[in-house]
Design an enzyme around this catalytic site. Structure first.
Site, PDB file in Angstrom:
ATOM      1  N   TYR A 104     -32.753 -22.345  16.445  1.00  0.00           N
ATOM      2  CA  TYR A 104     -33.181 -22.167  14.712  1.00  0.00           C
ATOM      3  C   TYR A 104     -34.536 -22.019  15.207  1.00  0.00           C
ATOM      4  O   TYR A 104     -35.396 -22.462  15.057  1.00  0.00           O
ATOM      5  CB  TYR A 104     -32.958 -23.368  14.388  1.00  0.00           C
ATOM      6  CG  TYR A 104     -33.227 -23.040  12.754  1.00  0.00           C
ATOM      7  CD1 TYR A 104     -33.890 -21.713  12.350  1.00  0.00           C
ATOM      8  CD2 TYR A 104     -33.876 -24.443  11.834  1.00  0.00           C
ATOM      9  CE1 TYR A 104     -34.178 -21.829  10.878  1.00  0.00           C
ATOM     10  CE2 TYR A 104     -34.582 -24.486  10.820  1.00  0.00           C
ATOM     11  CZ  TYR A 104     -34.288 -23.073  10.156  1.00  0.00           C
ATOM     12  OH  TYR A 104     -34.441 -22.673   8.394  1.00  0.00           O
ATOM     13  N   ASP A 143     -30.467 -18.729  14.359  1.00  0.00           N
ATOM     14  CA  ASP A 143     -30.557 -17.776  13.594  1.00  0.00           C
ATOM     15  C   ASP A 143     -33.179 -17.494  13.798  1.00  0.00           C
ATOM     16  O   ASP A 143     -33.663 -18.892  14.040  1.00  0.00           O
ATOM     17  CB  ASP A 143     -31.648 -18.416  12.243  1.00  0.00           C
ATOM     18  CG  ASP A 143     -32.667 -17.972  11.180  1.00  0.00           C
ATOM     19  OD1 ASP A 143     -32.744 -17.074  11.183  1.00  0.00           O
ATOM     20  OD2 ASP A 143     -33.053 -18.706  10.353  1.00  0.00           O
TER      21      ASP A 143
END
Length: 378
Positions: A104, A143
């Site tokens: 992330y 992400d």
């Protein structure tokens, strides 16, 4: 191997809405990587999976969670830089023949301090993946908070013509640098021209209903895995977050991987190139060209590497395959590079590996040279 990645935008909210029930309709998943869990609680998401949590120090912020059907050989929390590991952003599991890195990436919006943090984080993350890739193939997913090209943003969006964060910025060049150094964007490898392949939509102004999105979620895999990538699917039909889940189908278990190591001669075989005779090894440039395709190394210009040999590559060379795989898979790494990896667990693994295998390195190099020579002359 089927791996799912999904930024949840809050785990507890997803559980409350029964969003995970949508995943039961997908083919069986081996690994599930969730980002932005935003909780210190540790509920069981799916039975029969091993759960590994890495929350941020701050409450209700960031955090990652990885589920694996198979118990990993090892779990690595963070990237080995304490000041960058407070937000629970990188969680790595070692599945024996591959590392799966749940990622992330921090958003750089929020001012100059956060932009500098993102630049430092990108560099440390790059070094961390390097270290992993020198041991075995890597599948990083999550992400990444950046779009790689104009095609990754909806056409009507004019913001990227002037905005820095997420498009025209150091973030994009940093990710491109990672790709240039031995990694592949798995989706664009299969679908280089596919439009509307979005994975994130702003919650404002009904952007998802209008399909005005960005592609921020990726599978970044070692170049050696390119022949094994079967598919990457963006499940835009699955709701519950401002991101959609993405799934990688990769035939990791069907391949014999000979891991990279310094002082090993690079050896490749490309599926479908059996009839070709254009094999060339350039000792100065440290890459091997097979059937007109160049494959570059993962470390630096002074250390050639062994990358990959698919399991059907060595017809007629079975005895050589056994000898070479037993030797090359234990190659050593320069001490200077070990220290650059920063992460103490990686450093410990490679130092111990070097101590055990240095005595056999000369034999390894000789076998590698003979093996490559046999391929070229065949």
């Amino acid at each position: 191997m089927q791996i799912l990645s999904w930024n949840l935008n809050g785990l507890k909210a997803c559980i409350r809405r029964n969003d995970f029930e949508q995943l039961r309709k997908l083919p069986p998943l081996d690994v599930l990587c969730f980002q932005e869990t935003r909780t210190h609680e540790k509920p069981i998401v799916f039975k029969d999976y091993h759960h590994y949590w890495y929350p941020a120090e701050a409450k209700k912020y960031s955090g990652t969670l990885t589920l694996s059907l198979v118990k990993p050989l090892n779990v690595i929390y963070g990237i080995g830089v304490p000041e960058l590991d407070k937000e629970g952003r990188v969680l790595t599991i070692d599945l024996g023949n591959v590392y799966v890195v749940n990622t992330y990436v921090p958003n750089s919006q929020g001012g100059p301090d956060r932009e500098e943090y993102r630049r430092d984080w990108d560099t440390a993350y790059h070094n961390f993946l390097y270290g992993l890739a020198c041991d075995k193939p890597v599948i990083a997913c999550g992400d990444f908070n950046v779009t790689m090209a104009r095609i990754d943003v909806y056409e009507e969006n004019m913001r990227i013509d002037w905005a820095e964060q997420g498009y025209i910025s150091d973030e994009r060049s940093n990710l491109q640098s990672l790709l240039d150094d031995g990694f592949t964007d798995a989706y664009r490898f299969l679908y280089p021209d596919e439009k509307n392949a979005f994975t994130w939509w702003s919650n404002r102004r009904y952007k998802r209903n209008e399909d005005r999105g960005w592609r921020l979620d990726y599978f970044i895999v070692s170049d050696m895995l390119q022949p094994q990538i079967k598919d990457v699917i963006h499940h835009q039909e699955i709701t519950g977050s401002d991101h959609c889940p993405i799934v990688l189908d990769c035939a990791v278990d069907d391949t014999v991987f000979l891991c990279p190591g310094a002082a090993c001669i690079s050896a490749f075989h490309v599926a479908g190139s059996e009839s070709e005779s254009s094999y060339r090894y350039d000792s100065d440039e440290r890459f091997l060209t097979i059937a007109g395709r160049s494959f570059r190394k993962l470390l630096n210009n002074s250390h050639p590497l062994l990358h990959i040999v698919p399991d059907d590559a060595l017809a007629g060379h079975d005895s050589d395959m056994i000898a070479i795989s037993n030797s090359l898979s234990i190659a050593t790494m320069p001490a200077s590079l070990i220290e650059d990896f920063h992460h103490p667990k990686l450093t410990e693994i490679w130092k111990k590996r070097n101590e055990l295998m240095t005595a056999r390195l000369a034999k390894t190099k000789l076998q590698a040279a003979r093996f490559l020579s046999a391929i070229i002359c065949s």
